[in-house]
Design a protein around this motif. Structure first.
Motif, PDB file in Angstrom:
ATOM      1  N   ILE A 145       0.844  -1.194   0.000  1.00  0.00           N
ATOM      2  CA  ILE A 145       0.000   0.000   0.000  1.00  0.00           C
ATOM      3  C   ILE A 145       0.876   1.239   0.000  1.00  0.00           C
ATOM      4  O   ILE A 145       0.551   2.244  -0.624  1.00  0.00           O
ATOM      5  CB  ILE A 145      -0.955  -0.037   1.204  1.00  0.00           C
ATOM      6  CG1 ILE A 145      -1.942  -1.204   1.044  1.00  0.00           C
ATOM      7  CG2 ILE A 145      -1.720   1.275   1.336  1.00  0.00           C
ATOM      8  CD1 ILE A 145      -2.842  -1.411   2.229  1.00  0.00           C
ATOM      9  N   ASP A 146       1.987   1.186   0.698  1.00  0.00           N
ATOM     10  CA  ASP A 146       2.980   2.246   0.648  1.00  0.00           C
ATOM     11  C   ASP A 146       3.381   2.463  -0.809  1.00  0.00           C
ATOM     12  O   ASP A 146       3.709   1.510  -1.521  1.00  0.00           O
ATOM     13  CB  ASP A 146       4.200   1.828   1.477  1.00  0.00           C
ATOM     14  CG  ASP A 146       5.158   2.984   1.747  1.00  0.00           C
ATOM     15  OD1 ASP A 146       5.106   3.987   1.008  1.00  0.00           O
ATOM     16  OD2 ASP A 146       5.957   2.875   2.687  1.00  0.00           O
ATOM     17  N   PHE A 147       3.347   3.705  -1.279  1.00  0.00           N
ATOM     18  CA  PHE A 147       3.651   3.998  -2.678  1.00  0.00           C
ATOM     19  C   PHE A 147       5.108   3.695  -3.006  1.00  0.00           C
ATOM     20  O   PHE A 147       5.446   3.398  -4.149  1.00  0.00           O
ATOM     21  CB  PHE A 147       3.331   5.460  -2.973  1.00  0.00           C
ATOM     22  CG  PHE A 147       3.341   5.800  -4.434  1.00  0.00           C
ATOM     23  CD1 PHE A 147       2.651   5.036  -5.354  1.00  0.00           C
ATOM     24  CD2 PHE A 147       4.037   6.905  -4.894  1.00  0.00           C
ATOM     25  CE1 PHE A 147       2.646   5.350  -6.704  1.00  0.00           C
ATOM     26  CE2 PHE A 147       4.044   7.233  -6.240  1.00  0.00           C
ATOM     27  CZ  PHE A 147       3.349   6.457  -7.140  1.00  0.00           C
ATOM     28  N   LYS A 148       5.981   3.774  -2.015  1.00  0.00           N
ATOM     29  CA  LYS A 148       7.387   3.440  -2.224  1.00  0.00           C
ATOM     30  C   LYS A 148       7.541   1.929  -2.366  1.00  0.00           C
ATOM     31  O   LYS A 148       7.084   1.170  -1.525  1.00  0.00           O
ATOM     32  CB  LYS A 148       8.229   3.917  -1.033  1.00  0.00           C
ATOM     33  CG  LYS A 148       9.693   3.589  -1.149  1.00  0.00           C
ATOM     34  CD  LYS A 148      10.393   3.781   0.167  1.00  0.00           C
ATOM     35  CE  LYS A 148      10.140   2.662   1.138  1.00  0.00           C
ATOM     36  NZ  LYS A 148      10.733   1.370   0.697  1.00  0.00           N
ATOM     37  N   ARG A 149       8.180   1.495  -3.427  1.00  0.00           N
ATOM     38  CA  ARG A 149       8.437   0.069  -3.611  1.00  0.00           C
ATOM     39  C   ARG A 149       9.529  -0.391  -2.662  1.00  0.00           C
ATOM     40  O   ARG A 149      10.319   0.403  -2.155  1.00  0.00           O
ATOM     41  CB  ARG A 149       8.833  -0.227  -5.056  1.00  0.00           C
ATOM     42  CG  ARG A 149       7.871   0.285  -6.096  1.00  0.00           C
ATOM     43  CD  ARG A 149       6.453  -0.149  -5.845  1.00  0.00           C
ATOM     44  NE  ARG A 149       5.543   0.343  -6.854  1.00  0.00           N
ATOM     45  CZ  ARG A 149       4.220   0.334  -6.751  1.00  0.00           C
ATOM     46  NH1 ARG A 149       3.654  -0.132  -5.646  1.00  0.00           N
ATOM     47  NH2 ARG A 149       3.465   0.789  -7.719  1.00  0.00           N
ATOM     48  N   GLN A 150       9.616  -1.674  -2.442  1.00  0.00           N
ATOM     49  CA  GLN A 150      10.564  -2.196  -1.473  1.00  0.00           C
ATOM     50  C   GLN A 150      12.000  -2.100  -1.959  1.00  0.00           C
ATOM     51  O   GLN A 150      12.295  -2.228  -3.150  1.00  0.00           O
ATOM     52  CB  GLN A 150      10.214  -3.645  -1.135  1.00  0.00           C
ATOM     53  CG  GLN A 150       8.928  -3.763  -0.319  1.00  0.00           C
ATOM     54  CD  GLN A 150       8.664  -5.171   0.144  1.00  0.00           C
ATOM     55  OE1 GLN A 150       8.699  -6.092  -0.647  1.00  0.00           O
ATOM     56  NE2 GLN A 150       8.389  -5.342   1.429  1.00  0.00           N
ATOM     57  N   ALA A 151      12.902  -1.877  -1.018  1.00  0.00           N
ATOM     58  CA  ALA A 151      14.324  -1.809  -1.321  1.00  0.00           C
ATOM     59  C   ALA A 151      14.788  -3.098  -1.974  1.00  0.00           C
ATOM     60  O   ALA A 151      14.307  -4.188  -1.662  1.00  0.00           O
ATOM     61  CB  ALA A 151      15.113  -1.560  -0.036  1.00  0.00           C
ATOM     62  N   GLY A 152      15.740  -2.969  -2.913  1.00  0.00           N
ATOM     63  CA  GLY A 152      16.320  -4.136  -3.567  1.00  0.00           C
ATOM     64  C   GLY A 152      15.709  -4.493  -4.902  1.00  0.00           C
ATOM     65  O   GLY A 152      16.281  -5.282  -5.656  1.00  0.00           O
TER      66      GLY A 152
END
Length: 392
Positions: A150-157
């Protein structure tokens, strides 16, 4: 010639491969103007965020997490509601004597940063006979390893899911592109900042476009992708400083449908000098050695793993992301503030996203994100988030 317009109502609209870099398959309104089919799609969305620890930007960001000894880390409990992710797009399809011409223009309202909500161009491209030109998602990586958040930021990596100018050719599952060298990948650094960022070298230059290649395939219930990246990192000041280095990267990603209700996904990204081609890249793509004047690429490694489980009217998603930079050589070389540069980011997201009726989605999520700098100092943040999305 007089234009005739015929409305065809609402129906499912399959986006092109490039627009599929978002996890949403939109519904579209379609109408015809002469021989051109025009589609309008998008959504209105509200995000409701509560930062248990220090306040982060609306789209999250590991680099914004205060370290444990930062006074900001003690200011806990922050609420924000916004509609910046709301999106609108226009697509056209035009038949020609040598194949169909398609265009897409899409934007959202994440352009202002901070409290401002300004329109931001996401996609603006056309594709004809396998040739795509304009701005769209990078050809380095796709969405198979992307855990739904839901967070607009995609996951690191992950491979970076942002968009940039490019010229691409696609045939079957293979695609090759020339991409903007100074946008996602970043520039050669002169040093790092005490807050974990980096300072671009005044002599950094982008002489050649970045080259990306990708192959997408399928074997039974397994979807997979392999991507490669080659770029030039260069500095030249017209006097004594004149050096370049090769940057390269690889990405492997896969999505496996174990059952109709259970999907596994994951990805691995690694390279020298790839910089922002990795989501939440913790380091610059390269730096100038202050003793020799040589351009030295920085090695980045990242990965994701996740599971998606059908439950009731929606899905439970659990995903982990990891990204780290090798800064040992930069520290040994005496690069300014290299010991306080961002070195490792992690993300853990757990959510439930469901649709009570067609075109309406709800979601709730808890996430924990971490940041560690090269000297070992670290910080973490917990975020609770909910969303309501109405698609059209």
């Amino acid at each position: 010639m007089k234009s005739s317009i015929v409305f065809k109502g609402v129906k499912s609209f399959a986006l092109t491969t490039f627009a599929l870099a978002t996890p949403l398959l939109a519904q579209a309104y379609e109408f015809e103007v002469n021989d051109t089919t025009v589609s309008v799609y998008g959504y209105a969305r509200l995000d409701m965020i509560y930062d248990v620890d220090a306040e982060l930007p609306p789209a999250g960001a590991n680099a914004a997490i205060p370290l444990d000894d930062d006074p900001r880390a003690d200011i806990t409990g922050h609420t924000q509601l916004h509609a910046k992710q709301s999106r609108i797009a226009f697509a056209t399809s035009i038949p020609t004597d040598r194949g169909e011409l398609k265009t897409v223009i899409e934007g959202d309202f994440f352009g202002g940063g901070g409290d401002r909500e300004e329109f931001r161009l996401r996609h603006a491209y056309g594709t004809w006979n396998g040739i795509t030109a304009g701005q769209t998602t990078s050809n380095f990586g796709f969405i198979l390893g992307m855990n739904r958040t839901i967070d607009f930021k995609r996951q690191a990596g992950l491979p970076q899911s942002a968009r940039q100018g490019q010229l691409r050719y696609t045939t079957g599952g293979f695609s090759v592109a020339l991409e903007d060298p100074g946008n996602l990948g970043g520039t050669v650094a002169d040093g790092f900042t005490p807050r974990g960022g980096y300072i671009s070298h005044a002599a950094s230059k982008e002489a050649l476009p970045d080259l990306t290649l990708r192959y997408m395939g399928k074997a039974g219930n397994l979807n997979y992708g392999v991507s490669g990246l080659v770029r030039q990192l260069e500095v030249e000041d017209g006097a004594l400083l004149d050096d370049s280095a090769l940057g390269w990267g690889v990405n492997l990603e896969a999505e496996y449908h174990l059952t109709s209700a259970l999907t596994l996904r994951g990805s691995v990204t690694h390279g020298d000098g790839i910089g922002g081609y990795m989501e939440e890249a913790p380091g610059a793509p390269a730096y100038v050695d202050p003793a020799t004047g040589d351009v030295e690429p920085i090695t980045l490694t990242g990965g994701t793993a996740g599971v998606r489980v059908a439950a009731g009217p929606g899905h439970i998603n659990l995903g982990y992301g990891y990204a780290t930079a090798d800064l040992d050589d930069a520290i040994d070389a005496g690069v300014a503030n290299a010991d306080v540069a961002n070195e490792t980011f992690t993300d853990l997201h757990l959510n439930y996203i469901w649709s009570p009726v067609r075109n309406i989605s709800y979601g709730v999520e808890v996430s924990r994100q971490t940041r560690e700098i090269a000297n070992g100092d670290d910080g973490d943040a917990v975020r609770l988030q909910g969303m309501v999305m109405y698609r059209f």
